[in-house]
Design a protein around this motif. Structure first.
Motif: not given
Lengths: 414, 414
Positions: B358-360, B395-410
Motif C-alpha cells: 500500500v505504501n509503495y 486498471v492498467d495504471r494500478v496493475t503496473e504499479a502493483l507489478k512493480e511493488a511486488l518486485q520491490r517490496c520485501p
C-alpha cells in the motif's frame, strides 16, 4: 475464524444462482428524471441573514481542491491544524477539541448524547430556539430536563442560574451566548465558576457568536463549547467545532452506559481526531472537502487576529444599528450592551407584513435578510453581518434596500 | 407571552454590567497557530481504494458555486431534484426519500434510530464491519439485537435468513449488498418477500455498491435503502442517500417514543425535505454546497443511464480481476458471481506485509489502494473502481504499479 470463500459452487448455492438469473430480469421502473438533465444554476445572493453567510473566496477555493483519503497522513495534518485553529478561536488548551461531521445542531447533539446519561439532571436556559432544541434532546436521551423558560430577548442572571443549580442539582447547564432568534447576547462571566461550585458542567452554544464577540473558554470556566462553520467563519455548512474541558472529558469517559449515537460518540471521535493516546481507529468517512474549507476559514481568522475580528464585527454592527435607527426602525434588544455584534434583530415595523420586506430585498436586490425563527417568528427581522460580510459597504447596501422596501411594501395590510 | 426587552437598566442588571467590564480584561492565552499561517496544499492522488473516490470535475465545480440559503426556494428545487435522482438510482417511487447531512454511517444510524424502539427485535447479518456497526447501534438504542455472524467473505442464504426470522421474530433485518471489507456481494432476490411474510422490514446498505450493480428497491421489496455520496457517485463525503417504503414509514410514524436523535429523526427530516403534506419546517442547516455536488453527481448517472453505469463497472472490474490474476494474485472471493463489481479484494500475497504494498503505491505512484478494515485487516488488499474512476486506463495504471511493488517490496519479512 477467518477464511476465504473457497468453493465456488458451495458459495454460490441455489439462492445465488437464482439471484443472478432473476436480477437480470428486472426492468427499470423509474426513468432518469428530466430535471436532472438540465444544468444546475444557482443565483448570486448577498446573504445577510443570521447564516449561512457567503463563503469566503479562499475558503471556496480550498473546498475545490481534489480529494484525498480521510485517513491519509496529509488529512491527519489538516485535522491537527483544524484542532489548533479551534483552540485559538475558543481560547482553550483542551486536548479533546475537534470538528463534527455535521451542522452546529449535530455538535449540540454530540455534546448532549455524550455527556448526559438517562436520569441525569439537566438545566437548560430556554430563551429562544436553541434552548428549546437542547431541552428537546435532553428529554429524548432520558435526562431529567429542567428548562428555565424566558421570553425571547431575555437572558439569565447569575442569581437565576444559581437558583436553578441549587434546586435541580444538574450535571450540566446549557446557555446560548448568541441567541440568534432574538439577537440577545448572554453574559458569560462568572457562570463557569458558579457551575463548578455546584459540581455542574457548563455548556455554551456559540454558533451565532463565535468570532464576532470575545469568548475565553478556559478563563471563563466553560466545559463544553461548540460552534458552526457557516456563520462568522464563512465556511460552507456541514462541519461544526467542539471542545471539552478535562472535567467534561472525565464525565464522558466514566459513563456507565454507551451513548445512543455511534456517529456522534465523542469518545470515538476524539480517538479518530488524535485526542487520546491510542492509535487512531477508523470511525466514519469525514467530509474531506468540508474540512479543507474549515481549515482555511480558521486560517483567515488567525491571519486577521481574533481581537481585530471582534472589533470589526462590533464596529460594523454598531454602524448598521445606527443606520437602521435613522430609518425609523426599532431595535428589538433595547440595551446596546446586550445586542449581538453578529445578528441584529429589528422589531417588524408597524403595519407591515415581514414577509413582504424580506421578499422585496430578495427580489429587487438579491439580498437575504430573514424573519424570526421559532418563538420570534412574526416579531422580528434579522440582519447578520458575519465574517467577511461584515463591511460598511454591505451595511450601506442593505439599509438602502430596506429604505426602498419600506417605501414600496404595502402598509396597514394586517 | 412574547415581549421585547423594554428597559435597558432592568435588562442589563448588575451581572451584565460586571460582565461587560470583566470581558474586556481577559487576555488572549492561545496565540494564532503557526501552521495556519502557511498555505494549505494537498497532494494529487488517484483514489483506487474502497472510497472515497476522486470527485468528478463537474461535481467539484458544482461544489464551488456560491452559497444560497438552506431555505431558499432554489434550494428546495435542488433538494427535489436530488430526491428524484435518488428515486432513479434506487428504482423506487417512495415519497419518503431524501439526503442525510452526514456520512453513509449517519444514514444507517438515521434508519436504526428512527425505526427501532427499545425492546424491538433486530436481526443483523454480520459478515463484515458494516453489520458490526448496525448491531452496535441496535444495542445502543436498546433493541434486542440478534447478530448472524459469518466470516468475512460469507453471505446469507434465504434459508439462513428464514431461520433467523422464525426464531427471533424481528421487526427489522439488516443486510449489506456490497460488503466492502471483504468484497462479497449479497444476493437480494426474494429476501424482501420473505421478510414481509414474517412481518419484518428489510434494510439494505448499498454504500459500496450503489450505481455499480443493479438494485431495484420496489421490485425487490426493500423497505429501507441507503448509500453514500463518495463512492460510485464521486461526490465529496458528507451527504448520504436514504429512502423508506410505506411499510417503513408507517413504523416510524406510529412510534410510541421519540427517536433518541433529533438530528437524524427521519420524520422531521422528511418534513424538511417536502416528503409529507405539511409545510416545511426548519430542522437544521443543510450542507448546501455538498447538496449542489450531490445533485450534480446524480445528474451524471442520469445522463449515462443506470444500465450503462452498471455495465461499465462490471466490465472494468472484470478486466481488473483478470489483470490481477495475471500477476499471480489470488482474488479473495472465489466465485465470480459473488464478487463486487466496485471493490475487489485480493488475498495479501504470501510473504508480504500488506502495508509495504500500500505504501509503495502511494509513495511511488500516488495511487491509493488499501488494506482490509475491521475483520479483514491483514487479510486482503482492496482496490476500488468507483464511478468515473472505473476505466481501463486506471486498471492498467494500478496493475503496473502493483507489478512493480511486488518486485520491490520485501518478501518473507513476516
Amino acid at each position: 475464524m477467518f477464511r476465504a470463500v473457497t468453493s465456488a459452487s458451495a458459495a454460490l448455492g441455489p439462492q445465488a444462482a437464482g439471484w443472478v438469473r432473476t436480477m437480470a430480469s428486472h426492468q427499470l421502473l423509474v426513468a432518469p428524471p428530466e430535471v436532472l438533465l438540465k444544468p444546475l444554476s444557482v443565483p448570486n445572493r448577498l446573504l445577510l441573514g443570521p447564516g449561512p453567510s457567503n463563503v469566503a473566496p479562499r475558503v471556496l477555493a480550498a473546498g475545490g481542491l481534489q480529494m484525498i483519503g480521510h485517513m491519509h497522513k496529509e488529512m491527519y495534518q489538516i485535522m491537527d491544524e483544524i484542532k489548533q485553529g479551534i483552540q485559538y478561536l475558543f481560547q482553550t488548551r483542551n486536548r479533546l477539541t475537534l470538528a463534527i461531521s455535521g451542522s452546529g445542531h449535530a455538535a449540540l447533539e454530540a455534546a448532549l448524547m455524550s455527556v448526559l446519561e438517562p436520569g441525569d439532571s439537566f438545566l437548560v436556559g430556554v430563551n429562544g430556539l436553541w434552548g428549546q432544541r437542547a431541552a428537546e434532546i435532553g428529554e429524548r436521551v432520558g435526562a431529567r430536563t429542567h428548562p428555565m423558560i424566558k421570553d425571547p430577548g431575555g437572558y439569565y442572571t447569575l442569581k437565576e442560574v444559581e437558583e436553578g443549580l441549587a434546586k435541580h442539582k444538574p450535571v450540566l447547564l446549557f446557555l446560548t451566548q448568541g441567541e440568534s432568534t432574538s439577537g440577545i447576547l448572554q453574559p458569560l462571566e462568572g457562570y463557569g465558576e458558579l457551575c463548578h461550585r455546584y459540581q455542574c458542567l457548563f455548556l455554551v452554544d456559540t454558533v451565532a457568536s463565535l468570532g464576532g464577540i470575545p469568548i475565553h473558554m478556559d478563563q471563563q470556566g466553560i466545559d463544553i463549547l461548540y460552534s458552526g462553520a457557516q456563520k462568522v467563519l464563512n465556511a460552507p455548512p456541514g462541519t461544526a467545532l467542539i471542545s471539552f474541558s478535562d472535567k467534561a472529558r472525565n464525565k464522558i469517559y466514566s459513563r456507565k452506559t454507551k451513548p445512543f449515537s455511534f456517529y456522534l460518540d465523542i469518545k470515538l471521535l476524539g480517538n479518530f481526531w488524535g485526542c487520546d493516546d491510542e492509535p487512531r481507529m477508523y470511525h466514519h468517512t469525514t467530509p474531506v472537502l468540508g474540512l479543507y474549507s474549515l481549515r482555511e476559514s480558521l486560517a483567515l481568522v488567525a491571519e486577521e487576529g481574533l481581537e481585530n475580528c471582534w472589533r470589526r464585527h462590533r464596529e460594523t454592527t454598531a454602524y448598521l444599528q445606527g443606520r437602521l435607527q435613522e430609518l425609523g426602525l426599532q431595535l428589538f434588544v433595547k440595551d446596546p450592551a446586550l445586542r449581538l455584534p453578529t445578528v441584529t434583530t429589528v422589531a417588524v415595523p408597524a403595519g407591515y407584513d415581514w414577509r413582504d420586506i424580506v421578499n422585496y430585498l430578495i427580489d429587487h436586490f438579491s439580498i437575504e435578510i430573514t424573519g424570526g425563527l421559532g418563538p420570534s417568528i412574526g416579531k422580528v427581522l434579522r440582519i447578520g453581518l458575519l465574517g467577511h460580510n461584515a463591511t460598511r459597504e454591505n451595511v450601506d447596501r442593505v439599509t438602502e434596500a430596506l429604505k426602498e422596501a419600506l417605501q414600496r411594501c404595502p402598509r396597514n395590510k394586517l
